[in-house]
Every structure is written in structure tokens, then in C-alpha cells.
Motif scaffolding. Sequence first.
Motif, PDB file in Angstrom:
ATOM      1  N   MET A  58       0.788  -1.689  -0.029  1.00  0.00           N
ATOM      2  CA  MET A  58       0.023   0.206   0.239  1.00  0.00           C
ATOM      3  C   MET A  58       0.535   1.605  -0.280  1.00  0.00           C
ATOM      4  SD  MET A  58      -3.339  -1.422   0.701  1.00  0.00           S
ATOM      5  CE  MET A  58      -3.910  -0.046   1.590  1.00  0.00           C
ATOM      6  N   GLY A  59       2.191   1.280   0.702  1.00  0.00           N
ATOM      7  CA  GLY A  59       3.044   2.443   0.849  1.00  0.00           C
ATOM      8  C   GLY A  59       3.643   2.147  -0.433  1.00  0.00           C
ATOM      9  N   ILE A  60       3.663   1.910  -1.925  1.00  0.00           N
ATOM     10  CA  ILE A  60       3.923   2.080  -2.958  1.00  0.00           C
ATOM     11  C   ILE A  60       3.044   2.769  -3.803  1.00  0.00           C
ATOM     12  CG2 ILE A  60       6.234   0.830  -2.534  1.00  0.00           C
ATOM     13  CD1 ILE A  60       4.907  -1.015  -4.789  1.00  0.00           C
ATOM     14  N   GLY A  61       1.510   2.212  -3.027  1.00  0.00           N
ATOM     15  CA  GLY A  61       0.356   2.558  -4.282  1.00  0.00           C
ATOM     16  C   GLY A  61       0.103   1.654  -4.700  1.00  0.00           C
ATOM     17  N   MET A  62       0.079   0.638  -4.425  1.00  0.00           N
ATOM     18  CA  MET A  62      -0.778  -0.576  -4.977  1.00  0.00           C
ATOM     19  C   MET A  62      -1.880  -0.596  -3.778  1.00  0.00           C
ATOM     20  SD  MET A  62       1.624  -3.582  -5.573  1.00  0.00           S
ATOM     21  CE  MET A  62      -0.241  -4.185  -6.291  1.00  0.00           C
ATOM     22  N   GLU A 101      14.761  -2.765  -3.349  1.00  0.00           N
ATOM     23  CA  GLU A 101      14.400  -2.069  -1.647  1.00  0.00           C
ATOM     24  C   GLU A 101      13.276  -2.741  -1.197  1.00  0.00           C
ATOM     25  OE1 GLU A 101      14.803   2.034  -1.834  1.00  0.00           O
ATOM     26  OE2 GLU A 101      16.463   2.318  -2.805  1.00  0.00           O
ATOM     27  N   LEU A 102      12.675  -2.908  -2.261  1.00  0.00           N
ATOM     28  CA  LEU A 102      11.112  -3.067  -1.836  1.00  0.00           C
ATOM     29  C   LEU A 102      11.411  -4.810  -1.522  1.00  0.00           C
ATOM     30  CD1 LEU A 102       7.894  -2.711  -1.313  1.00  0.00           C
ATOM     31  CD2 LEU A 102       8.248  -4.672  -3.566  1.00  0.00           C
ATOM     32  N   LEU A 103      11.810  -5.791  -2.064  1.00  0.00           N
ATOM     33  CA  LEU A 103      12.456  -7.003  -1.850  1.00  0.00           C
ATOM     34  C   LEU A 103      12.966  -6.954  -0.020  1.00  0.00           C
ATOM     35  CD1 LEU A 103      13.679  -8.542  -4.788  1.00  0.00           C
ATOM     36  CD2 LEU A 103      11.469  -9.244  -3.815  1.00  0.00           C
ATOM     37  N   ALA A 104      13.965  -6.488  -0.001  1.00  0.00           N
ATOM     38  CA  ALA A 104      14.406  -6.708   1.561  1.00  0.00           C
ATOM     39  C   ALA A 104      13.361  -6.318   2.347  1.00  0.00           C
ATOM     40  CB  ALA A 104      15.536  -5.407   1.210  1.00  0.00           C
ATOM     41  N   SER A 151      -3.813  -6.865  -9.819  1.00  0.00           N
ATOM     42  CA  SER A 151      -2.598  -6.594  -8.757  1.00  0.00           C
ATOM     43  C   SER A 151      -1.856  -7.376  -8.249  1.00  0.00           C
ATOM     44  CB  SER A 151      -3.140  -5.763  -7.303  1.00  0.00           C
ATOM     45  OG  SER A 151      -3.977  -5.949  -6.606  1.00  0.00           O
ATOM     46  N   ARG A 152      -2.925  -8.759  -7.664  1.00  0.00           N
ATOM     47  CA  ARG A 152      -2.930 -10.114  -6.666  1.00  0.00           C
ATOM     48  C   ARG A 152      -2.411 -10.949  -8.289  1.00  0.00           C
ATOM     49  NH1 ARG A 152      -4.251 -10.897  -1.901  1.00  0.00           N
ATOM     50  NH2 ARG A 152      -4.158 -13.005  -2.256  1.00  0.00           N
ATOM     51  N   GLU A 158       8.041  -7.429  -9.755  1.00  0.00           N
ATOM     52  CA  GLU A 158       9.295  -6.512 -10.140  1.00  0.00           C
ATOM     53  C   GLU A 158       8.127  -5.980 -11.596  1.00  0.00           C
ATOM     54  OE1 GLU A 158      12.472  -7.365 -13.064  1.00  0.00           O
ATOM     55  OE2 GLU A 158      11.105  -8.804 -13.669  1.00  0.00           O
ATOM     56  N   ARG A 159       7.717  -6.007 -11.876  1.00  0.00           N
ATOM     57  CA  ARG A 159       5.865  -5.565 -12.040  1.00  0.00           C
ATOM     58  C   ARG A 159       5.353  -4.288 -11.805  1.00  0.00           C
ATOM     59  NH1 ARG A 159       5.212  -2.805 -16.798  1.00  0.00           N
ATOM     60  NH2 ARG A 159       2.787  -2.689 -17.299  1.00  0.00           N
ATOM     61  N   ALA A 160       5.637  -4.741 -10.486  1.00  0.00           N
ATOM     62  CA  ALA A 160       4.436  -3.798  -9.541  1.00  0.00           C
ATOM     63  C   ALA A 160       5.948  -2.641  -9.173  1.00  0.00           C
ATOM     64  CB  ALA A 160       4.130  -4.176  -8.293  1.00  0.00           C
ATOM     65  N   CYS A 161       6.633  -2.525  -9.439  1.00  0.00           N
ATOM     66  CA  CYS A 161       7.485  -1.843  -8.457  1.00  0.00           C
ATOM     67  C   CYS A 161       7.630  -1.102  -9.661  1.00  0.00           C
ATOM     68  CB  CYS A 161       9.206  -2.757  -8.635  1.00  0.00           C
ATOM     69  SG  CYS A 161       9.297  -3.042  -6.822  1.00  0.00           S
ATOM     70  N   ALA A 162       8.007  -1.559 -11.269  1.00  0.00           N
ATOM     71  CA  ALA A 162       7.563  -0.802 -12.598  1.00  0.00           C
ATOM     72  C   ALA A 162       6.826   0.114 -12.847  1.00  0.00           C
ATOM     73  CB  ALA A 162       8.321  -1.657 -13.769  1.00  0.00           C
ATOM     74  N   VAL A 163       5.472  -0.678 -12.348  1.00  0.00           N
ATOM     75  CA  VAL A 163       4.347   0.389 -12.967  1.00  0.00           C
ATOM     76  C   VAL A 163       4.467   1.225 -11.711  1.00  0.00           C
ATOM     77  CG1 VAL A 163       1.756   0.569 -12.376  1.00  0.00           C
ATOM     78  CG2 VAL A 163       3.124  -1.682 -13.797  1.00  0.00           C
ATOM     79  N   HIS A 164       4.818   0.823 -10.121  1.00  0.00           N
ATOM     80  CA  HIS A 164       5.311   2.455  -9.353  1.00  0.00           C
ATOM     81  C   HIS A 164       5.890   2.790  -9.066  1.00  0.00           C
ATOM     82  CE1 HIS A 164       0.714   1.146  -8.560  1.00  0.00           C
ATOM     83  NE2 HIS A 164       1.347   0.128  -7.992  1.00  0.00           N
ATOM     84  N   ASP A 165       7.356   2.678  -9.929  1.00  0.00           N
ATOM     85  CA  ASP A 165       8.270   3.421  -9.433  1.00  0.00           C
ATOM     86  C   ASP A 165       9.443   3.012  -8.111  1.00  0.00           C
ATOM     87  OD1 ASP A 165      10.221   4.941 -11.309  1.00  0.00           O
ATOM     88  OD2 ASP A 165       9.709   6.445 -10.596  1.00  0.00           O
TER      89      ASP A 165
END
Length: 67
Positions: A24-28, A54-57, A36-37, A42-49
Motif C-alpha cells: 500500500m505504501g508504494i501506491g498499490m 529495496e522493496l524485496l528487502a 494487482s494480486r 518486479e512488475r508492481a515495482c516497475a508500474v509504481h516506479d
Amino acid sequence: MTITKDTIIGDILTIAPQTAPIFMGIGMHCLGCPASRGETVERACAVHDVDVNELLAKVNEMIAAGK
């Protein structure tokens, strides 16, 4: 389980629903939507820049901590 860039977000939310605020914090904001589910991290991160590493960590740290 270690989450990778190819892991499906719905799978993550099933095993670790406590990670929802990270996504939710990255805009999902529509985590219940089939689209979205079904996305990979990787795709979610690309869409939300967002940097996928960092997200994986954050996600893997939260899961490992059992929070």
C-alpha cells in the motif's frame, strides 16, 4: 520462504498478510483486485516506479521477523 522479484503478490499476501502495508505504501491501494494480486513484485515495482531490491528487502525482513 524468500520472496523474489518473480513472486506473485497474491501469494505473498496469502502467506504474509502483514506485508500489505508495504505494498500500500508504494501506491498499490487495490490489493484485492485480481490484476494487482496477479502481478509479480518486479512488475508492481516497475508500474509504481519503486526499486525492486529495496522493496524485496523490506518484505523479506518483515517476513523473517515474523511481524
